[in-house]
Design a protein around this motif. Structure first.
Motif, PDB file in Angstrom:
ATOM      1  N   LEU B 218       0.909  -0.946  -0.134  1.00 24.95           N
ATOM      2  CA  LEU B 218       0.019   0.048  -0.006  1.00 24.95           C
ATOM      3  C   LEU B 218       0.886   1.168   0.024  1.00 24.95           C
ATOM      4  O   LEU B 218       1.900   1.264   0.787  1.00 24.95           O
ATOM      5  CB  LEU B 218      -0.918   0.062   1.289  1.00 24.95           C
ATOM      6  CG  LEU B 218      -1.979  -1.098   1.418  1.00 24.95           C
ATOM      7  CD1 LEU B 218      -2.554  -1.033   2.718  1.00 24.95           C
ATOM      8  CD2 LEU B 218      -2.743  -1.059   0.263  1.00 24.95           C
ATOM      9  N   ARG B 219       0.530   2.032  -0.734  1.00 22.68           N
ATOM     10  CA  ARG B 219       1.385   3.405  -0.977  1.00 22.68           C
ATOM     11  C   ARG B 219       0.302   4.661  -1.158  1.00 22.68           C
ATOM     12  O   ARG B 219      -0.505   4.406  -1.736  1.00 22.68           O
ATOM     13  CB  ARG B 219       2.223   3.272  -2.020  1.00 22.68           C
ATOM     14  CG  ARG B 219       3.138   4.639  -2.143  1.00 22.68           C
ATOM     15  CD  ARG B 219       3.435   4.871  -3.647  1.00 22.68           C
ATOM     16  NE  ARG B 219       2.157   5.120  -4.505  1.00 22.68           N
ATOM     17  CZ  ARG B 219       2.056   5.314  -5.478  1.00 22.68           C
ATOM     18  NH1 ARG B 219       3.123   5.402  -6.367  1.00 22.68           N
ATOM     19  NH2 ARG B 219       0.879   5.963  -6.194  1.00 22.68           N
ATOM     20  N   ALA B 220       0.381   5.601  -0.147  1.00 24.49           N
ATOM     21  CA  ALA B 220      -0.593   6.689  -0.227  1.00 24.49           C
ATOM     22  C   ALA B 220       0.274   7.837  -0.720  1.00 24.49           C
ATOM     23  O   ALA B 220       1.693   8.025  -0.159  1.00 24.49           O
ATOM     24  CB  ALA B 220      -1.000   6.884   0.861  1.00 24.49           C
ATOM     25  N   ILE B 221      -0.258   8.550  -1.511  1.00 28.18           N
ATOM     26  CA  ILE B 221       0.565   9.948  -1.995  1.00 28.18           C
ATOM     27  C   ILE B 221      -0.455  11.122  -1.708  1.00 28.18           C
ATOM     28  O   ILE B 221      -1.579  10.848  -1.887  1.00 28.18           O
ATOM     29  CB  ILE B 221       1.143   9.858  -3.378  1.00 28.18           C
ATOM     30  CG1 ILE B 221      -0.155   9.619  -4.452  1.00 28.18           C
ATOM     31  CG2 ILE B 221       2.281   8.947  -3.636  1.00 28.18           C
ATOM     32  CD1 ILE B 221       0.293   9.563  -5.850  1.00 28.18           C
ATOM     33  N   ILE B 228       3.163   9.850   1.356  1.00 26.61           N
ATOM     34  CA  ILE B 228       2.494   9.802   2.640  1.00 26.61           C
ATOM     35  C   ILE B 228       2.611   8.576   3.681  1.00 26.61           C
ATOM     36  O   ILE B 228       2.498   8.672   4.884  1.00 26.61           O
ATOM     37  CB  ILE B 228       1.477  10.724   2.773  1.00 26.61           C
ATOM     38  CG1 ILE B 228       0.324  10.189   2.194  1.00 26.61           C
ATOM     39  CG2 ILE B 228       1.687  12.322   2.502  1.00 26.61           C
ATOM     40  CD1 ILE B 228      -0.989  10.857   2.238  1.00 26.61           C
ATOM     41  N   TYR B 229       2.524   7.758   2.759  1.00 24.17           N
ATOM     42  CA  TYR B 229       2.460   6.506   3.635  1.00 24.17           C
ATOM     43  C   TYR B 229       2.841   5.153   2.905  1.00 24.17           C
ATOM     44  O   TYR B 229       2.412   5.194   1.690  1.00 24.17           O
ATOM     45  CB  TYR B 229       0.801   6.067   4.098  1.00 24.17           C
ATOM     46  CG  TYR B 229       0.508   4.690   4.546  1.00 24.17           C
ATOM     47  CD1 TYR B 229       0.904   4.375   5.867  1.00 24.17           C
ATOM     48  CD2 TYR B 229       0.007   3.701   3.669  1.00 24.17           C
ATOM     49  CE1 TYR B 229       0.654   3.170   6.220  1.00 24.17           C
ATOM     50  CE2 TYR B 229      -0.285   2.412   4.163  1.00 24.17           C
ATOM     51  CZ  TYR B 229       0.187   2.335   5.433  1.00 24.17           C
ATOM     52  OH  TYR B 229       0.025   0.901   5.900  1.00 24.17           O
ATOM     53  N   VAL B 230       3.512   4.155   3.374  1.00 19.27           N
ATOM     54  CA  VAL B 230       3.646   2.921   2.638  1.00 19.27           C
ATOM     55  C   VAL B 230       3.632   2.093   3.703  1.00 19.27           C
ATOM     56  O   VAL B 230       3.943   2.015   4.989  1.00 19.27           O
ATOM     57  CB  VAL B 230       5.101   2.765   2.290  1.00 19.27           C
ATOM     58  CG1 VAL B 230       5.414   3.691   1.001  1.00 19.27           C
ATOM     59  CG2 VAL B 230       6.348   3.313   3.157  1.00 19.27           C
ATOM     60  N   LEU B 246       9.172   7.627   2.791  1.00 21.70           N
ATOM     61  CA  LEU B 246       8.184   8.536   3.131  1.00 21.70           C
ATOM     62  C   LEU B 246       8.573   9.843   3.031  1.00 21.70           C
ATOM     63  O   LEU B 246       9.791  10.410   2.955  1.00 21.70           O
ATOM     64  CB  LEU B 246       7.836   8.253   4.983  1.00 21.70           C
ATOM     65  CG  LEU B 246       6.982   7.339   4.979  1.00 21.70           C
ATOM     66  CD1 LEU B 246       6.978   7.225   6.698  1.00 21.70           C
ATOM     67  CD2 LEU B 246       5.726   7.269   4.624  1.00 21.70           C
ATOM     68  N   GLY B 247       7.925  10.730   2.309  1.00 19.94           N
ATOM     69  CA  GLY B 247       8.167  12.180   2.197  1.00 19.94           C
ATOM     70  C   GLY B 247       8.776  12.378   0.822  1.00 19.94           C
ATOM     71  O   GLY B 247       9.099  13.502   0.524  1.00 19.94           O
ATOM     72  N   CYS B 248       8.985  10.982  -0.217  1.00 21.13           N
ATOM     73  CA  CYS B 248       9.508  11.268  -1.356  1.00 21.13           C
ATOM     74  C   CYS B 248       8.823  12.023  -2.333  1.00 21.13           C
ATOM     75  O   CYS B 248       7.419  11.664  -2.268  1.00 21.13           O
ATOM     76  CB  CYS B 248       9.915   9.741  -1.790  1.00 21.13           C
ATOM     77  SG  CYS B 248      11.686   9.239  -1.409  1.00 21.13           S
ATOM     78  N   SER B 249       9.356  12.748  -3.223  1.00 23.81           N
ATOM     79  CA  SER B 249       8.448  13.384  -4.109  1.00 23.81           C
ATOM     80  C   SER B 249       9.016  12.442  -5.730  1.00 23.81           C
ATOM     81  O   SER B 249      10.086  12.205  -5.606  1.00 23.81           O
ATOM     82  CB  SER B 249       8.744  14.822  -4.550  1.00 23.81           C
ATOM     83  OG  SER B 249       8.461  15.400  -3.303  1.00 23.81           O
ATOM     84  N   PRO B 250       8.206  12.710  -6.432  1.00 26.16           N
ATOM     85  CA  PRO B 250       8.675  12.067  -7.686  1.00 26.16           C
ATOM     86  C   PRO B 250       9.624  12.894  -8.390  1.00 26.16           C
ATOM     87  O   PRO B 250       9.692  14.072  -8.154  1.00 26.16           O
ATOM     88  CB  PRO B 250       7.254  11.962  -8.730  1.00 26.16           C
ATOM     89  CG  PRO B 250       6.408  13.101  -8.135  1.00 26.16           C
ATOM     90  CD  PRO B 250       6.883  13.219  -6.574  1.00 26.16           C
TER      91      PRO B 250
END
Lengths: 215, 688
Positions: B218-221, B228-230, B246-250
């Motif tokens: 599960l991964r939330a952006i 914001i969540y994995v 966490l906190g990574c941007s594309p």
């Protein structure tokens, strides 16, 4: 030499009693002297070294077979030519036997004429063989009486050497050679040098000839 | 208020009562003493004043005592009032209040106890707390009580058994009263709170477990695309830790370099909400560089207040699934190919309805290509007698179970099938009978032929024995015949010489006759033997005989690289022959042919079997080889007994062949094959 006058014998070796008996009847009817044997061993036990005649031999017999008996007769150099009688032909075997000196190879049933003719031939051969054997043993007997020196002289004469040459070869006098020569002629029973050469040549040939072979 | 209830607080009443009683007693003693003195004084009249003083003192003292007593009573009443007040408070408190001894024995308890735990106050009195706590909480309770008895106040939470057997969570606070041998306990029923807490914990644990055990990453952006969540599955999937993600941007660290563009495209699609509901596949580069195929299912992330805060992606590794699916498809293709390619008919029929659910090509070929969907019985599929009563439901425990294994004849075609039927469960859960039927008609035919062949072989063996026997007997016959001839000839020559007497004639004739009889008995032996296998002539198709001989000789021909060519014209008439004997003749001639071609180069080795109608009465059969041929002499002798060109031949074969053919009133002849080799030819009479 007394055997020469003796009537030749036909020996019948066959395990079948009727065959033996009927052959005896047939051959005696034709004026032959016949002896029958049920097997090879009794035949070999009976026959002597001399005496002319022939052998009628069944190929298939219990104990020593006809072929083995044939070989034994050859080994003993008996003057008894062999006629094979067989119930069932085998050409290669027949050829082999004829080469080795068998008179004939008769297939049952055979005619009496055929058989009698074969026997006549075999007996004739037997006579020749006997004569040859007689002559040969006569020569051998005479040759045995020669001294060593006489034999040397004989060989040189037969080879065509003159007396003088012989004397040189042997380192003796011509006189002595002449004495030896007359003694050889006398002992060998020859009247002339030609006769002596002939006798010695025949003897040589005869010794080299396979048994039973007629020229 | 109950009168016999002990006071909530300990009073000094007994002391006072005792003091008062002592006073009264003193007073009484004093008064008595004075009366006694006064009485004696009266008598002596000197002590009247003294007595009066004493009396006054006594009266004063008595009044003082009475006042004291009244005061005490008033104080007592006031105390009682306070105590009642306190009792009321005690009893109406919602919390559980109790007075207990330091060992936990309950002395008094308030009304909250019956309310909460269901016991009456009487039931609880003198009962210890230890008797009521949950066994698991016993240790904690004991510790608390020990502390309590050492004079400390304690607080603890334990479960207490109610009258119904349920446990209530009670939060206790117990204070010892040092100068009294009692403790004041207050307990609060926190069962509800505890339950809520437990439920919460359970749910938390469940969620955690779910998240941990989830194979789906599960991964939330957020709406900007920042992670914001994995969950841990996602971390495992991509090989990066939660902290790294966490906190990574594309562009995200798991985007493979080679397909970064399509990743951007996917992200744009996600953020715009235009993703396909069935998900999409994306290649992921794991931290270790491995590439995996992942499938993303997206949904909007909505917070508690209904605000759209981002996008949640459920991610699964489909690499294995893809490989497995490919493998499965291949396996299925292979399986289908095998099933379709089978000669055996395979079908699956519903147990209850008899409807055919599956049939392979072989089955369809036999029963029609529309077989699927029809009832098996209607198609005439051989159905074994079932041990189950019709319609009964088979015991599911024993599936799969063999129903039938045996041979069944198709009622219409008459063909034989080996049927193996099983009761089994079909892919959709239905109970089906699954059958494999192998056509064994040919096999059965072959079995029958084999039996026949056995019989023929025996016959052949007898023929061979006959040949050997003839050879031996011929030799045996020669003996008496030769003897007879000798006897006759010998007699004749004697007759010619005129020297045959009568006795000898008798004897020799007898001998000859005996030998003739001997020959006769030999012949009788032959005849006895031959009679056992006398030929029987039947009307038979020539082609069958030829086929039989070819079948016998095919293995030998193959071994020797010889082709057997059967060239029979159609419409040959039947022949009158003993098929076994004629077959034997053919076998003999074929075998001779094979042997004659041992020096022929393999490519040219062939034997042709031909037949033709010769004339009205005869059919001619030829066996033509391409062997070494025969010399004129050999051709002359070839039919005589004991003539053989083979090293181990008996010389009887052709002789017997000729005899057999002649027995059939035919002729066996030999000729050169113009192409090289030999042609043997025999004739057989046609059935008129």
């Amino acid at each position: 030499m007394n055997g020469m006058e003796e009537e030749p014998l036909v020996h019948v070796v066959d395990d079948d009693e009727a065959m033996r008996d009927s052959l005896l009847w047939l051959l005696e009817g034709s004026g032959h002297r016949v002896r029958t044997y049920a097997d090879a061993a009794s035949f070999l036990a009976t026959i002597g070294p001399s005496g002319s005649g022939c052998v009628l031999l069944d190929v298939r017999m219990p104990g020593m077979s006809g072929l083995e008996l044939f070989e034994e007769l050859r080994r003993r150099e008996l003057p008894l030519p062999v006629i094979f009688i067989t119930g069932h032909g085998d050409i290669p075997m027949a050829v082999r036997m004829l080469r080795k000196g068998a008179v004939d190879f008769l297939e049952k049933p055979f005619s009496d004429a055929q058989l009698l003719q074969c026997i006549e031939e075999a007996l004739a051969r037997s006579r020749i063989l006997r004569e040859r054997r007689g002559r040969r043993s006569e020569i051998e007997r005479r040759f045995e009486t020669l001294s060593q020196r006489e034999r040397e002289v004989l060989m040189l004469i037969v080879a065509g050497r003159l007396n003088k040459q012989v004397a040189d070869d042997l380192g003796i006098s011509i006189k002595t050679v002449e004495v030896y020569r007359s003694r050889v002629m006398e002992k060998m029973g020859c009247d002339s040098l030609a006769e002596l050469v002939q006798t010695m040549t025949w003897w040589e040939e005869e010794r080299a000839r396979p048994w039973g072979q007629i020229e | 208020m109950n009168g016999d209830r002990p006071p909530l607080l300990r009073s000094d009443r007994p002391l006072r009562i005792g003091a008062a009683t002592a006073f009264v007693l003193l007073f009484m003693v004093g008064a008595l003493a004075m009366l006694f003195q006064w009485g004696s004084g009266w008598r002596n009249g000197s002590a009247d004043a003294e007595m009066l003083t004493m009396l006054l003192v006594i009266v004063a003292l008595g009044a003082w005592v009475i006042v004291l007593l009244i005061r005490a009573r008033q104080q007592e009443l006031a105390l009682l009032r306070v105590e009642r007040e306190r009792d009321r408070l005690f009893h109406f408190s919602l919390d559980l209040l109790a007075v207990m001894e330091p060992d936990g024995k309950i002395l008094r308890c308030n009304a909250a106890f019956p309310r909460v735990l269901g016991y009456t106050e009487r039931m609880l009195r003198r009962k210890s707390l230890i008797d009521l706590v949950h066994p698991d909480d016993l240790g904690e309770t004991m510790t608390a009580l020990r502390q309590l008895s050492s004079g400390e106040a304690v607080e603890f939470v334990v479960r207490v058994r109610s009258i119904t057997g349920e446990y209530r969570w009670l939060s206790w606070r117990i204070n010892p009263v040092n100068d009294e041998d009692a403790c004041y306990a207050i307990a609060h029923d926190i069962t509800r709170a505890k339950q809520t807490e437990e439920a919460l914990q359970a749910e938390m644990a469940f969620r955690r477990a779910m998240e941990e055990s989830l194979v789906t990453g599960l991964r939330a952006i957020d709406l900007q695309g920042r992670i914001i969540y994995v969950n841990s599955a996602f971390c495992r999937l991509v090989g990066f830790s939660e902290a790294e993600l966490l906190g990574c941007s594309p562009p995200f660290p798991y985007w493979p370099e080679e397909s970064i563009e399509s990743c951007w495209e996917s992200l744009r699609m996600t953020l715009s909400g235009r993703f396909p509901t069935e998900g999409f596949d994306m290649r992921i580069s794991r931290k270790d560089g491995e590439r995996i195929d992942a499938r993303f299912y997206l949904s909007a992330l909505i917070d508690g207040e209904g605000r759209h805060t981002g996008w949640m992606a459920a991610v699964t590794d489909v690499t294995e699934a893809r490989r497995a699916r490919a493998a499965l498809e291949a396996a299925q293709d292979r399986f289908a190919a095998v099933l379709e390619g089978l000669d055996a008919a395979v079908f699956v029929a519903d147990w209850a309805s008899d409807e055919i659910l599956f049939a392979n090509r072989a089955f369809k070929r036999i029963y029609g290509f529309d077989a699927v969907g029809q009832r098996a019985a209607a198609l005439g599929v051989p159905r074994p007698i079932s041990p189950e009563p019709e319609g009964s439901h088979p015991d599911e425990e024993t599936l799969p179970r063999e129903l039938f294994d045996g041979e069944v004849q198709h009622p219409e075609s008459g063909r034989w099938y080996h049927v193996h039927e099983q009761l089994s469960r079909w892919v959709d859960g239905r109970i089906v009978r699954m059958a494999i039927a192998t056509d064994i008609t040919v096999l059965q035919h072959l079995r029958a032929l084999e039996l026949q062949r056995q019989a023929q072989l025996q016959q052949t063996a007898r023929l061979i024995t006959m040949g050997e026997m003839a050879s031996t007997l011929a030799h045996e016959l020669n003996q008496p015949l030769a003897a007879i001839a000798n006897y006759c000839r010998g007699g004749m020559s004697r007759l010619a010489q005129g020297r045959l007497d009568e006795a000898a004639t008798w004897a020799v004739l007898d001998k000859a006759a005996t030998q003739a009889e001997r020959a006769g008995s030999i012949l009788n032996r032959i005849r006895d033997f031959v009679r056992k296998s006398e030929p029987r002539r039947d009307v038979v198709p020539l082609a069958d005989i030829v086929a039989g001989a070819v079948e016998i000789m095919t293995p030998e021909a193959k071994r020797n690289n010889v082709r057997l060519l059967v060239e029979l014209p159609a419409g040959l008439p039947e022949v009158r022959a003993d098929p076994i004997l004629i077959e034997q003749v053919l076998v003999n001639l074929i075998r001779n042919g094979i042997e004659a071609m041992s020096r022929t180069k393999p490519a040219a080795r062939q034997i042709r079997l031909q037949a033709s109608r010769q004339d009205e009465r005869y059919v001619a059969v030829s066996v033509i080889d391409r062997g070494r041929g025969l010399s004129p002499e050999e051709r002359e002798q070839i039919f005589t007994s004991f003539f053989t060109t083979k090293p181990d031949g008996l010389g009887m074969g052709l002789k017997i062949c000729r005899s057999i053919v002649e027995f059939h009133e035919g002729r066996l002849t030999v000729d050169d094959n113009p192409l090289g080799g030999t042609e043997f030819r025999f004739t057989l009479p046609v059935e008129a």
